[in-house]
Every structure is written in C-alpha cells, then in structure tokens.
Design a protein around this motif. Sequence first.
Motif, PDB file in Angstrom:
ATOM      1  N   GLY A  29      13.811 -18.987   0.072  1.00 20.56           N
ATOM      2  CA  GLY A  29      12.496 -18.575  -0.421  1.00 20.56           C
ATOM      3  C   GLY A  29      11.893 -19.523  -1.432  1.00 20.56           C
ATOM      4  N   ASP A  30      12.594 -20.626  -1.731  1.00 13.04           N
ATOM      5  CA  ASP A  30      12.057 -21.620  -2.659  1.00 13.04           C
ATOM      6  C   ASP A  30      11.316 -22.673  -1.845  1.00 13.04           C
ATOM      7  N   ILE A  31       9.990 -22.569  -1.815  1.00 12.05           N
ATOM      8  CA  ILE A  31       9.185 -23.471  -0.978  1.00 12.05           C
ATOM      9  C   ILE A  31       8.629 -24.651  -1.771  1.00 12.05           C
ATOM     10  N   TYR A  32       9.000 -24.726  -3.062  1.00 12.15           N
ATOM     11  CA  TYR A  32       8.411 -25.746  -3.933  1.00 12.15           C
ATOM     12  C   TYR A  32       9.362 -26.897  -4.254  1.00 12.15           C
ATOM     13  N   ARG A  33      10.582 -26.582  -4.596  1.00 12.76           N
ATOM     14  CA  ARG A  33      11.502 -27.631  -5.037  1.00 12.76           C
ATOM     15  C   ARG A  33      11.927 -28.495  -3.853  1.00 12.76           C
ATOM     16  N   PRO A  34      11.771 -29.786  -3.986  1.00 10.81           N
ATOM     17  CA  PRO A  34      12.200 -30.683  -2.900  1.00 10.81           C
ATOM     18  C   PRO A  34      13.680 -30.485  -2.580  1.00 10.81           C
ATOM     19  N   ALA A  35      13.993 -30.382  -1.326  1.00  8.42           N
ATOM     20  CA  ALA A  35      15.373 -30.271  -0.819  1.00  8.42           C
ATOM     21  C   ALA A  35      16.027 -28.929  -1.110  1.00  8.42           C
ATOM     22  N   ALA A  36      15.296 -27.938  -1.658  1.00  6.77           N
ATOM     23  CA  ALA A  36      15.900 -26.637  -1.938  1.00  6.77           C
ATOM     24  C   ALA A  36      16.369 -25.962  -0.649  1.00  6.77           C
ATOM     25  N   ILE A  37      15.544 -26.050   0.394  1.00  8.91           N
ATOM     26  CA  ILE A  37      15.895 -25.427   1.674  1.00  8.91           C
ATOM     27  C   ILE A  37      17.106 -26.123   2.284  1.00  8.91           C
ATOM     28  N   GLU A  38      17.102 -27.450   2.212  1.00  8.21           N
ATOM     29  CA  GLU A  38      18.227 -28.209   2.764  1.00  8.21           C
ATOM     30  C   GLU A  38      19.516 -27.914   2.000  1.00  8.21           C
ATOM     31  N   GLN A  39      19.402 -27.789   0.681  1.00 11.63           N
ATOM     32  CA  GLN A  39      20.582 -27.468  -0.136  1.00 11.63           C
ATOM     33  C   GLN A  39      21.177 -26.131   0.280  1.00 11.63           C
ATOM     34  N   LEU A  40      20.305 -25.125   0.496  1.00 10.21           N
ATOM     35  CA  LEU A  40      20.801 -23.805   0.889  1.00 10.21           C
ATOM     36  C   LEU A  40      21.450 -23.861   2.269  1.00 10.21           C
ATOM     37  N   LYS A  41      20.898 -24.675   3.166  1.00  7.65           N
ATOM     38  CA  LYS A  41      21.499 -24.838   4.500  1.00  7.65           C
ATOM     39  C   LYS A  41      22.903 -25.421   4.390  1.00  7.65           C
ATOM     40  N   ILE A  42      23.063 -26.416   3.521  1.00  6.24           N
ATOM     41  CA  ILE A  42      24.374 -27.048   3.338  1.00  6.24           C
ATOM     42  C   ILE A  42      25.378 -26.042   2.780  1.00  6.24           C
ATOM     43  N   LEU A  43      24.953 -25.285   1.772  1.00  2.31           N
ATOM     44  CA  LEU A  43      25.835 -24.286   1.173  1.00  2.31           C
ATOM     45  C   LEU A  43      26.192 -23.194   2.182  1.00  2.31           C
ATOM     46  N   GLY A  44      25.194 -22.774   2.960  1.00  2.00           N
ATOM     47  CA  GLY A  44      25.455 -21.773   4.002  1.00  2.00           C
ATOM     48  C   GLY A  44      26.469 -22.271   5.010  1.00  2.00           C
ATOM     49  N   GLY A  45      26.356 -23.564   5.364  1.00  4.49           N
ATOM     50  CA  GLY A  45      27.317 -24.155   6.292  1.00  4.49           C
ATOM     51  C   GLY A  45      28.722 -24.178   5.719  1.00  4.49           C
TER      52      GLY A  45
END
Length: 442
Positions: free
Chosen positions: A136-152
């Motif tokens: 849900g963080d649409i502002y911080r660069p790479a926040a979505i990618e970071q969560l994907k990595i952690l989820g993996g």
Amino acid sequence: MFENLSDKLERAFKNLKGEGRITDINVAETLKEVRKALLDADVNYKIAKDFTDRVKEKAMGMNVLKAVKPSEMLVKITRDELATLMGGQAADISLKGNPVVILIAGLQGSGKTTFSGKLANYLKAKKGRSPLLVAGDIYRPAAIEQLKILGGQVNVPVYTEEGNKNPVKIADNAIKHAKHHGFNTVIIDTAGRLAVDQDMMNEIAAIKKAVNPEEILFVVDSMTGQDAVNTAREFNDRLDFNGVVLTKLDGDTRGGAAISIMSVVHKPVKFVSSGEKMEALDVFHPNRMADRILGMGDIVSLVEKAQEQYDEEESRKLSKKIAKNQFDFNDFLSQIQQIKKMGNLKDLASMIPGVGKAIRNLDIDDDAFKGIEAIIHSMTPGERTNPSVLNGSRRMRIAKGSGTDIQEVNRLMKQFDETRKMMKMMTDKDKMAKMMRNPPRR
C-alpha cells in the motif's frame, strides 16, 4: 539496548549494599540515581519522577524480611514497577475475522515494510495463518519491490496493483482478493513520511475507514527516543491504534521509548524487532524486559526460542545415534542450523543471567559459523558420515576446498570429537540415572 541504563541502575543500587535496613535517606539517595539513569535513557521526566515516587512509596511501606537485603528488596520493587510501567503483561494480537485485517502505520524509515514481512512469517509459522501481504506504499521508491522480496523470503504472496495511485482502493481490492483466494489474514503495509503531516494522516485514516481493520499496529524506530513517543501520541489521537511495534532494538538506543510509550499512549507494546532476519520478531514481555534491564537475563525467552526449533522426532533419532556413538558431521551441521534459526547470537547469549555484561564489548558475529559450515560442506558425504576416515591428506583437501587452513580443520575435528564424547557421556548418565530409579528385578 538498555546497556547504559543497566549499568547506571546497578551503580544506583550499590548505595544500599551493606545497609542493614531501608531508610528515608538511603532510599532517597538510591532513587535519585535511578531517576537520573532513567532520564539519561531518554525517559520522559514526569514518567521518571512518578516512577521513582511509586518505588519509594512501596519501599518505605514494606517490612524487609530478615533473609532479604535492603538492596535486593529495592531491586525487586523496581523490577515490578518497571514491568508495570511497560504494560505489565504481554498483549496478544487479535485475529478475529475472516479475513482478519491488520493495518501497519508509522513514519518513513521506521521499519514498517520489514516488520510486515516478519509479521507475515510469524503468523504463518507460529499461528498457522494464511497471510497475504498488501503493498500500500505507492510513494517510496522500491517499496513495492522490497515487499515482494520479503514475501518471497517467507513464501507469502504479495498483492500489488502496479500503476494504481489510490492506496484506499488497493487495500479494498486486496481484501476482496483475499476472500476469493482463501487468505485468512491481510497485512497492509502503508506509506510513511519523514514527519507527521496532514495528507499522510488523512490518507491512512481513509484506509482505516475503508477496510475496518481488526488491528492497527504503529511501528516506531526505538532509536528515536522521545520523538518516537511524541509521534506515537499524534498517530494514536488520529487512528486509535491497538498496539506498538518497537523496531531496531539491536541498534545504539537508550531505550527510553520502550519504557515511556505505554504511559503516554496507554496502548501496549505488542512486538519488538531486531535485525534483518525474518525470524527476528518477538512478542514483547514487559516482565522479561524488566529482568534484562536489571541484568537478570531472560532464560524463559531463551528456552522458548530453543523449543521453537525443537523437533521431537529428530531429537529421538539423534539420541539413538549419540547412544551408539554414531553422531556425525551431518548431525553437527543440523545442530548449527537450529542455533542460527534462534536469532542473533549476541542477543541470545545476553539472555543468560550475568552473561550480557561480560560479552558487551565482544564482537560476536552472526557469521561465526560460516567457516565451520564451509569445512563441513567441503567434505564428501562419506566423510561426513564417517569422520574417522579423515586423515591428513583428506584434511588438506578439505582446507583448500573451504578456503581455510589445515589448523582450522584440525581445530574443528578436535571440537567435534569433544562434542561427541560429551554427548555420549550425557546419554550414559541418563541411562545410569534411569537404572538407579528403576533397578532390575531379581
């Protein structure tokens, strides 16, 4: 964390050593030092004063037992009051609803995204939940990618809507997705800011209204001291969150936030987090933290961490191998993996009473086992199973293959032999004890 506070409290209680009884004078002197120690740890002045006033009131109204020294009695009172100040009892996370929705809030840089991954791992491994992480963080660069990595890393799916700039809609759609695909827990990672601002508060309030979360957890960097407490107050006034998460407890922090935050927002600290490992998340126990602050260690938490890695069937097999003197390097490697899963080595050692202060200035690297693992991995399957075949030429080959030297390989062999002998000895003692309790009938 709390190392300086622990030292100063220890010095404060020395004022009472050798005293035959508690008096107004020696208690006042001791508690003056206690108050200074709390203030130095960045505890709010009013909270520190109220705390020492309560300790003094209880100390002066208590009859000291003959078997208990005044200093011990005051430490006991201080310990109990510290635990009460930090919440008294551990507060569990509520998991009502299907799916249960957990909203994560906090400033940017507080560790929200990392905590979201750790919480997903905790709920999956320890609560048997089926979680879904929501970016849900649409502002911080790479926040979505970071969560994907952690989820993996923890094998938990991550819901994203690339290009959607409406976090309220993303959260709402994620819950529909969870219901449709059988996820019973939704963890929503939200955007943070470098400081509290109206737009940020309006956005997260709108998400709260849209998804009606069962739990709102405020994530705070424990290294920010009283600023963390003030920020928590502002978030709580707007969100009325359910609990606090303290991150970066392994950092250079004075600990004032952990002690003060409960008194200011009247909401419990539910979790504490340290390090980057996904397993490095613990339920916050005020009484155990009070013990650690006063240098008493935390054996209960240490045992619990060991039990989490304990496999009864594997333990039974290992006991049989030890009894037959068949403990090999595969077993040795397995035991190392279990220790590593328990968490930060220095943190684990500090839970043993009296050890924390002794190892404070020692550099205990989490990669301390790397050399041992490299040596074992350089052995052939046959060598691991039958260590007795490891002659000089084989050891030389293993040293070259593991990037170590022959002395390190020889040292490991010696440690392994001593470990195997000790384990065999303990097994024999257990057998002997059973025989003593149940002698054979004639």
